[in-house]
Write an enzyme that holds these catalytic residues in place. Structure first.
Site: not given
Length: 397
Positions: A381, A384
């Site tokens: 999702e 980083s």
């Protein structure tokens, strides 16, 4: 392996008294904590366990927070702060329980946002009760963060559309009752040529048997579409509006991903504190050493920093400021929360495992399973690195 191995370790509750939350959020957190403490789920088989969790979460009303009130939901609209409370609390006890809950929301989110009344009526109430298991099919082998590079095609057919291609890393793959699938309807238009479709699991031309095994067992699979024909009523939202719809769906749940990481970090911290108090070394407890106290202090600060960013993002999305859902300010806040919470949780869990010494790497220890569970949250999702790019571009604006 059984969830909730250490019922004496309880999640904190004081964070829900922060001004980001309303009184009904605190009541929700208290009810959920009491419910969670009573659950016992055998998680040796991740697919069976997920089905069990969905059934329990649906039966006892928790999945109602994944859909709006008009379709059996608990609240008039999806509420980010409620999602944060649910995911943080569930992840504290069982990351697989959190996974089961989150995928119901993510898998049906596009239908909530843009589905027709008929689509919403058919799927959302069944999601809320756990009758149907949902899945979100966006990623491909060569199109993860670069969504526009997807190759799955949807071409017009006499009765609707025909899908060809494959999706991978699909949560609930092989056990979902339906998939919201994103495919190219205009292959030359990049991200502006993607549309969304509902594909029922038993649809001819869909093969979901390619299970994927990962370091922290979760139901994942590759989906193959070969001349999979669906009706014209299967499209969700406007033609070629799929990319925007996918991003809106992910935006709703991004703060809740941070909350899941936060729940895992809090569990690792609680395990570390309990261990430090009882572990005897050199005539005293591990907690008596200043080095231990300093490490626990560092873990506490990392958790607090992540929590404040997570709660702020959820509060903003719920419209408590003029910088709510869909605004650049919210997008940056959600990115900051997701980045910080997942990265900090990785550090906290690693410190907790180190504090356990050799026992920490033994299969069956909670800190060992958390060490494996947390790693994927820094990737899925929005990795980083993607969150860093979002924040960097926001700073340059």
């Amino acid at each position: 392996m059984v969830a909730f191995e250490h019922p004496h370790v309880e999640p904190p509750q004081t964070q829900w008294e922060l001004p980001f939350f309303d009184s009904h959020h605190g009541e929700l957190a208290s009810r959920l904590a009491g419910w969670a403490a009573l659950q016992r789920v055998d998680e040796a088989d991740d697919r069976a366990a997920c089905k069990d969790w969905v059934a329990r979460l649906g039966r006892d009303g928790w999945l109602r927070y994944c859909v709006p009130q008009a379709h059996g939901g608990a609240l008039p609209a999806l509420d980010s702060r409620s999602l944060v409370i649910l995911r943080e609390t569930l992840a504290f006890h069982s990351p697989l329980a959190d996974f089961a809950f989150a995928m119901q929301g993510l898998g049906s989110g596009a239908i909530t946002l843009a589905g027709t009344p008929a689509q919403q009526s058919k799927y959302l109430s069944a999601v809320a009760t756990g009758e149907k298991i949902a899945a979100f099919a966006l990623s491909e082998a060569e199109a993860g963060s670069d969504v526009a590079a997807m190759a799955t095609r949807a071409t017009p057919a006499a009765s609707g559309w025909t899908l060809n291609g494959s999706k991978t890393w699909i949560s609930n793959g092989g056990m979902a009752d339906f998939y919201v699938v994103f495919a190219k309807t205009d292959p030359d238009a990049g991200s502006r040529g993607i549309s969304a479709f509902i594909v029922d699991a038993l649809q001819a031309g869909l093969d979901s048997s390619g299970h994927i095994h990962v370091m922290a067992p979760h139901p994942l699979a590759t989906l193959h579409f070969q001349d999979c024909t669906i009706g014209s009523d299967a499209m969700v939202g406007p033609l070629n509006g799929g990319f925007k719809l996918a991003m809106q769906t992910l935006d709703i749940f991004r703060a809740s991903v941070a909350a899941a990481a936060l729940g895992m970090a809090r569990r690792a911290f609680a395990e570390a504190v309990a261990h430090a108090k009882q572990r005897k070394m050199f005539g005293q407890t591990l907690a008596d050493f200043q080095l231990t106290q300093a490490r626990l202090g560092e873990m506490s600060a990392l958790i607090d920093a992540a929590a404040l960013l997570t709660y702020r993002a959820a509060w903003q999305r719920d419209g408590s400021t003029t910088q709510g859902a869909g605004t650049p300010a919210y997008t940056a806040a959600a990115a900051s929360a997701k980045l910080t919470a997942t990265e900090n949780a990785q550090r906290v869990i690693d410190m907790a495992l180190q504090m356990f010494g050799g026992r920490g790497v033994r299969v069956g220890e909670k800190v060992e399973s958390l060490y494996r569970d947390i790693r994927s949250l820094r990737i899925y999702e929005g990795a980083s690195e993607v969150q860093l790019l979002i924040l960097g571009k926001a700073a340059l604006r």
